[in-house]
Structures are given as C-alpha cells and as structure tokens.
Design an enzyme around this catalytic site. Structure first.
Site, PDB file in Angstrom:
ATOM      1  N   GLU A  57      30.940   2.848  -8.576  1.00  0.00           N
ATOM      2  CA  GLU A  57      32.306   2.365  -8.764  1.00  0.00           C
ATOM      3  C   GLU A  57      32.568   2.016 -10.220  1.00  0.00           C
ATOM      4  OE1 GLU A  57      30.859   0.479  -4.815  1.00  0.00           O
ATOM      5  OE2 GLU A  57      29.999   1.345  -6.640  1.00  0.00           O
ATOM      6  N   SER A 165      -9.972  15.440  11.039  1.00  0.00           N
ATOM      7  CA  SER A 165      -9.592  15.469   9.625  1.00  0.00           C
ATOM      8  C   SER A 165     -10.764  15.833   8.728  1.00  0.00           C
ATOM      9  CB  SER A 165      -9.037  14.105   9.193  1.00  0.00           C
ATOM     10  OG  SER A 165     -10.002  13.093   9.354  1.00  0.00           O
ATOM     11  N   ALA A 167     -15.147  17.543   9.063  1.00  0.00           N
ATOM     12  CA  ALA A 167     -16.223  18.043   9.913  1.00  0.00           C
ATOM     13  C   ALA A 167     -17.288  16.968  10.114  1.00  0.00           C
ATOM     14  CB  ALA A 167     -16.835  19.298   9.292  1.00  0.00           C
ATOM     15  N   THR A 275      -9.014   4.783   9.485  1.00  0.00           N
ATOM     16  CA  THR A 275      -9.026   3.334   9.712  1.00  0.00           C
ATOM     17  C   THR A 275      -7.731   2.689   9.233  1.00  0.00           C
ATOM     18  OG1 THR A 275     -11.437   3.267   9.496  1.00  0.00           O
ATOM     19  CG2 THR A 275     -10.251   1.184   9.228  1.00  0.00           C
TER      20      THR A 275
END
Length: 348
Positions: A57, A165, A167, A275
């Site tokens: 404005e 996520s 191996a 975690t």
C-alpha cells in the site's frame, strides 16, 4: 455493496504483483496493491519487496502522490494496523484520502490485524473477501505459520518402495534419483530454514544448502539449524561459510520451533533422520510431507521414520495427498515419484 468488475480485475492484477519473481523469502507476506480512480482507471500499483521495504500500500501510495485522494485501494491482504519496520498501512491509506478499500484475505497475524476496523472508523468504505481463496494460496505457508504461532513444517524424505531410507550396511547414497535431488533443491529454496538433528550432521555431514543443477550454491540461502544436545565437530560442512547456521541445543521439537519463530522464521524444511522425524510427527508438528519414492526394494535397513507409538492400523496417521508427480529419469535412471501431502488441517 459488493465489488465491481474493475475491482475484480484490479485484484487479479494485485495478485500478480504479489507473486513478482525475485522477492526474497522472509517473515513478511507477499502483498500487491492497485489504486483505481473514480472512473476505474489505474492510478498506481505497488508490491512488497521483503522485510524492511515499504508495504504494498505504501509503495502504491508513494507512486500515486496526490492522485490517491478519492481512490479505491485494491489489496491482496488486509492493510496492517501496527508499527513495525514500517508504519501502519491502514493509517497511511486514511491520511492519503483513499475513499474505499477492497481486500482479499484478512490478516491472520494478531500483531498486525485490525486494519479493517481502523479504516471503517475513519469513514473509509471497506469490502473484504474478494478472491480470498487465491490470496490465501499466495501466502499459504505464512498464513498458517502466523496463525499457529510457530513455523510451518515440511518434512521431506526419500525412501525405497518398502520404506527404507538406507540399506542394512548404512549406505543411502543415493536412494533418490538425480531428478528427485534437483527437485529437493527447488523445494529447499521455498523455505527459510533447513532443520536436521545432530545425528545427521555427525553421520552424513550434509551441506544443507540450496544448489543449482551444476551443484553451485545460490546467492540466497535458508538458515541451517541443527537441533540436539550432543557436541559436534566444528569441521562438519554445515558450519562452513556457505550459509548461516544455528545450534538448537534441545531435543524438544516445540522448543526448537519456538526459538525459530522468535527469530521470525516461518517455514522449516525438515530433513533430519528417522528419529527426528518421529519426534516431530509424535508431537503433531508436521504440516506437510514430501516423499520421494524410488523403485528399489531392500527388505532390510533403516526405516524412513522411527517408532511413532501407533499400535493399530486404526490409529495410523493419514496424510491427505495433494499432488503426485512422476519425476522422469535422467541418464538412464528410473523415474521417482514425488508425493506431496498435508498432515494438519489449515484451521488447526
């Protein structure tokens, strides 16, 4: 009274101004403003360019000068009613002689709200709600963050088809494809904070920066935040000079978010391990989930998220899917799928 076709066109233009490319992310919303004369011709327009710069404005009023008297201001967000880095826009509109204000979204920030009442008390005609849905989408993350009094949290993870996520031997480079990793950097750039736990820093040694397709860091970088109580090797890459880094010596997600909110951080991109992800999920502090799913099967290894304390399928968390995108493979890689989901209702 309702709104006129000219005001509706002006609001669409104001929304375009609000989304002008190149405006830095920060604690403030993106706002556009258009001033119309009595005969519906354009007087001036403006938009907010980031914290510390004139609000939309004020930008439009400065461009209009004396021509603002008697004009209609069409704004994507309710004019603010407080003095911060800049003065209150509601008062500026009154002092400029604006006769009517049409805004889309009410201001959810309790500190800045009240502009409508100030305008009405000064005799300004006010109309609210024009293209409100579209305006809320422009500032979706900011609106939710200020409404809840904490940063909006996006949890991103990459996993195999069976939810791993990494191996069994700990290797995780790379679960996701090159296209998915590029897409991750695009999403990182939309947040103002990258958050991981100390375990991720100690084991993976991530940079936590936003980089282009050539692996070059962008000029603007989110804050890197590391939460947890353990001491870390100062030689870890997250402590280099590529971006600012904040240590949050707590394991409590609520404490971490409160500290970030006090620093005017509005969008946290959570990339920690299973975690940390579980801690945020159990606390009900994840708003959005972005999952990259790779066409791999491991059968063993690290889960994408740790125990959530959910004993039965009836109690499962059920994110609502908002987007499914197939990311084409690059240089012979198999495609990955990106799932985007919301986990908490916007009104919560």
């Amino acid at each position: 009274m309702g709104t006129t076709p000219a005001e509706q066109r002006a609001m669409r233009r104001a929304l375009e101004l609000a989304t002008t490319p190149g405006v830095p992310l920060g604690p403030n919303p993106r706002v556009g403003c258009v001033l119309l004369s009595d005969d519906d011709t354009l007087v001036a327009e403006g938009f907010h360019r980031g914290a510390g710069t004139p609000h939309a404005e004020a930008d439009a009023l400065e461009r209009a000068g004396g021509r603002a008297r008697g004009a209609t201001a069409v704004v994507t967000l309710e004019p603010c009613n407080h003095t911060g880095r800049t003065g209150p826009c509601a008062r500026a509109l009154v002092e400029a002689g604006v006769r009517r204000v049409v805004f889309a979204q009410g201001d959810p920030n309790p500190v800045a709200s009240g502009g409508r009442a100030t305008l009405s008390a000064a005799g300004v005609d006010v109309e609210a709600g024009l293209l409100e849905v579209e305006a809320r989408e422009v500032n979706r993350v900011w609106s939710i963050a200020v409404g809840r009094g904490r940063p909006f949290v996006t949890w991103k993870f990459a996993a195999t088809l069976d939810g791993r996520s990494a191996a069994a031997d700990g290797t995780s480079r790379w679960v996701s494809s090159s296209a998915a990793r590029r897409d991750t950097h695009r999403l990182r750039a939309l947040a103002d904070t990258m958050l991981v736990g100390t375990g991720t820093v100690a084991v993976d040694d991530p940079l936590l920066t936003v980089r282009d397709e050539h692996d070059r860091p962008l000029e603007r970088q989110p804050l890197r935040a590391v939460m947890g109580e353990r001491d870390l090797d100062p030689g870890r890459r997250v402590f280099n000079g590529d971006a600012d880094t904040l240590r949050l010596r707590t394991r409590d997600p609520q404490v971490a978010l409160a500290e970030l909110h006090s620093r005017e951080r509005r969008h946290v991109f959570l990339e920690g391990g299973p975690t940390l992800a579980a801690a945020f999920l159990r606390a009900g502090l994840v708003d959005e989930v972005v999952a990259y799913v790779a066409p791999l099967l491991l059968g063993a290894g690290t889960n994408a998220v740790a125990d959530l304390g959910i004993p039965t399928i009836a109690d499962a968390l059920r994110p609502r899917v908002t987007d499914v995108t197939v990311l084409a493979g690059i240089d012979g890689e198999e495609p990955n799928v990106r799932l985007t989901m919301t986990l908490t209702p916007e009104g919560a």
